[in-house]
Design a protein around this motif. Structure first.
Motif, PDB file in Angstrom:
ATOM      1  N   ALA A   1       0.844  -1.205   0.000  1.00  0.00           N
ATOM      2  CA  ALA A   1       0.000   0.000   0.000  1.00  0.00           C
ATOM      3  C   ALA A   1       0.872   1.245   0.000  1.00  0.00           C
ATOM      4  O   ALA A   1       1.901   1.295   0.679  1.00  0.00           O
ATOM      5  N   GLU A   2       0.474   2.235  -0.770  1.00  0.00           N
ATOM      6  CA  GLU A   2       1.158   3.518  -0.768  1.00  0.00           C
ATOM      7  C   GLU A   2       0.125   4.627  -0.566  1.00  0.00           C
ATOM      8  O   GLU A   2      -0.905   4.648  -1.234  1.00  0.00           O
ATOM      9  N   GLN A   3       0.402   5.524   0.364  1.00  0.00           N
ATOM     10  CA  GLN A   3      -0.496   6.656   0.597  1.00  0.00           C
ATOM     11  C   GLN A   3      -0.207   7.754  -0.423  1.00  0.00           C
ATOM     12  O   GLN A   3       0.952   8.080  -0.682  1.00  0.00           O
ATOM     13  N   LEU A   4      -1.265   8.284  -1.016  1.00  0.00           N
ATOM     14  CA  LEU A   4      -1.162   9.470  -1.863  1.00  0.00           C
ATOM     15  C   LEU A   4      -1.799  10.614  -1.093  1.00  0.00           C
ATOM     16  O   LEU A   4      -3.015  10.616  -0.878  1.00  0.00           O
ATOM     17  N   THR A   5      -1.003  11.554  -0.629  1.00  0.00           N
ATOM     18  CA  THR A   5      -1.541  12.664   0.159  1.00  0.00           C
ATOM     19  C   THR A   5      -1.664  13.884  -0.733  1.00  0.00           C
ATOM     20  O   THR A   5      -0.675  14.346  -1.294  1.00  0.00           O
ATOM     21  N   THR A   6      -2.897  14.386  -0.873  1.00  0.00           N
ATOM     22  CA  THR A   6      -3.136  15.476  -1.820  1.00  0.00           C
ATOM     23  C   THR A   6      -2.803  16.831  -1.230  1.00  0.00           C
ATOM     24  O   THR A   6      -2.810  17.829  -1.965  1.00  0.00           O
TER      25      THR A   6
END
Lengths: 227, 227
Positions: B83-88
Motif C-alpha cells: 500500500a502507498e499513501q497518496l496525500t493530496t
C-alpha cells in the motif's frame, strides 16, 4: 516588453468581499447565518427538521439548500420553514452569488436564523465564505472517528461540530473520545454537540446554543470565536 | 493586434492522455485497475480489507490510497497488501500524475489488481480519469437512499455500485429498492452488490466479479461497459 494580462486575479477577493457585505447586512437586520457542512448523508436535513420543531415557536427561520441536482432536500424542509433550493448543476460547493440569489427568492426576508445547507462534501465547501456567522460541521457516527484529521481544513474553519446518529453507537465502531480529541487537535475552540435526530437526543442543547447566539447577535455581542 | 496568450488550455487533455496511456500499460501487463469512490466513511478501506482476505491467496494485490492528510488508511491496508499513501495536501480528488508517482513506489509492480482508493468525495473525483478499468462507487445504508439522483455524475461515470453497511439496515431508514432504482435511472448498466464488511455479506460475489474481470482482461475480453 511582455504585455500585462489580467486573468481575473481578483475574483476570489471579490467573492470574499461580497460574502463580508452579506454578513454585515444580515448582522444589521438581526439575522444569524448558519452554514452547515458535512459528508453526504451525515444528517444535515434531518438535523434542520428537528431543530425547526424546537425553534420555530419563538424564531423566524429560513433555509437555503444546496445540491448538485434535484429539489429533494428543499421539499423535505419546506414543510418546516421557508426553503429555497440552490442547484449547482454539478458544482461541488456553494458560492456567495448563489446564496444572494436564493435569499431574495425566500418568502421570509428577515429571519432570526438563516440556515444554509451546503452541498454534501467534506472538502471543497471549506474554502468558500458564504457570509455566514457560524460554520457547523456534522460528523455521523457511521463515518468513523478518524475524519477530523483526514479532512482538516473543514474542521479548522468551523465553529461547532455536531456528532450525529448517536443512536447508532451500539452498532458501529466509533470512538467518541477519539473523534472529539482529533477534532480539537485541529481546532481547539470547536463547540461540540452529540445528537440523534431520530431520538431527539442533544437537539435541545444545540438549539439553546443557537438561541444564545441570536441574542448575542442582536445585542452586538457575538463571541469572538464566531466570525 | 492582440497578443495570443497560452493559458494551459491543453492541460485537461494532457491528463486524459496520460490516464489512457497508464490504462493501456496496465492492460498490457495484465493488471486490472479499480478506482473506488464514495462519500467519506462509506467503507472503502474496510471493503478492501475484506476483499484482500478473499482474493490474496490467488491474486497479487496492491493499493494506492488517496487522502487530504494523514497515512491512516494506508497503515490499515498495509497489513493486507502492498500500500502507498497518496496525500493530496488538501486537494479534493486524485489526478493521474499522483497515481503514476505512487505506483512506482509500490513494492508490487505487476499486481493482478491495483486498487485506487480515492479521496472521500462524491463530487470531484467523478471528473478525473485515473487510468482505471473499473470505477466503483460505494453507498452506505447510513447515507440515505436518495444519493444517486443528488450526485448523478459519480453514478453516471461508474461501472459498479456497492451498497455497504447492509448489516445496519434494521437500524436506519434506507429503502434498498429506491436506491437501486435511483442509481439505475442515472446509469442503467450499473452492476450492483449488497455488502457488509463487518459481517462478510456479499464480499464473495464482489470478489468473484473481480476475478472474472481479471480473467477477461488477461484474455483481451473485458466487457464493453467497462472502459
Amino acid at each position: 516588453m511582455s504585455p500585462v494580462v489580467s486573468v481575473n486575479s481578483d475574483l476570489r477577493q471579490e467573492l470574499k468581499d461580497r460574502a463580508a457585505r452579506f454578513r454585515d447586512r444580515m448582522t444589521s437586520q438581526g439575522t444569524l447565518v448558519v452554514n452547515l457542512v458535512s459528508s453526504p448523508g451525515a444528517g444535515k436535513t434531518s438535523l434542520l427538521q428537528q431543530s425547526a420543531k424546537e425553534l420555530s415557536s419563538n424564531h423566524r427561520l429560513a433555509v437555503l439548500v444546496g445540491d448538485l441536482a434535484t429539489n429533494r432536500d428543499a421539499e423535505r424542509l419546506a414543510q418546516t420553514m421557508p426553503a429555497e433550493q440552490l442547484t449547482t448543476g454539478g458544482a461541488c460547493h456553494l458560492e456567495i452569488p448563489l446564496v444572494e440569489a436564493g435569499f431574495v427568492r425566500l418568502s421570509e426576508q428577515t429571519p432570526d436564523i438563516l440556515f444554509i445547507e451546503n452541498v454534501g462534501n467534506l472538502v471543497c465547501p471549506a474554502s468558500h465564505d458564504l457570509g455566514e456567522h457560524l460554520r457547523v460541521v456534522l460528523l455521523s457516527t457511521t463515518e468513523g472517528e478518524d475524519k477530523p484529521g483526514k479532512y482538516p481544513k473543514m474542521y479548522r474553519t468551523s465553529d461547532a461540530l455536531i456528532l450525529t446518529k448517536m443512536d447508532l453507537l451500539p452498532y458501529v465502531p466509533f470512538d467518541v473520545e477519539f473523534a472529539i480529541a482529533d477534532a480539537h487537535a485541529v481546532q481547539p475552540q470547536l463547540k461540540i454537540f452529540q445528537t440523534s435526530a431520530t431520538k431527539g437526543e442533544g437537539i435541545s442543547q444545540w438549539c439553546e446554543y443557537l438561541r444564545q447566539l441570536c441574542q448575542q447577535l442582536k445585542s452586538g455581542n457575538l463571541p469572538s470565536h464566531v466570525r
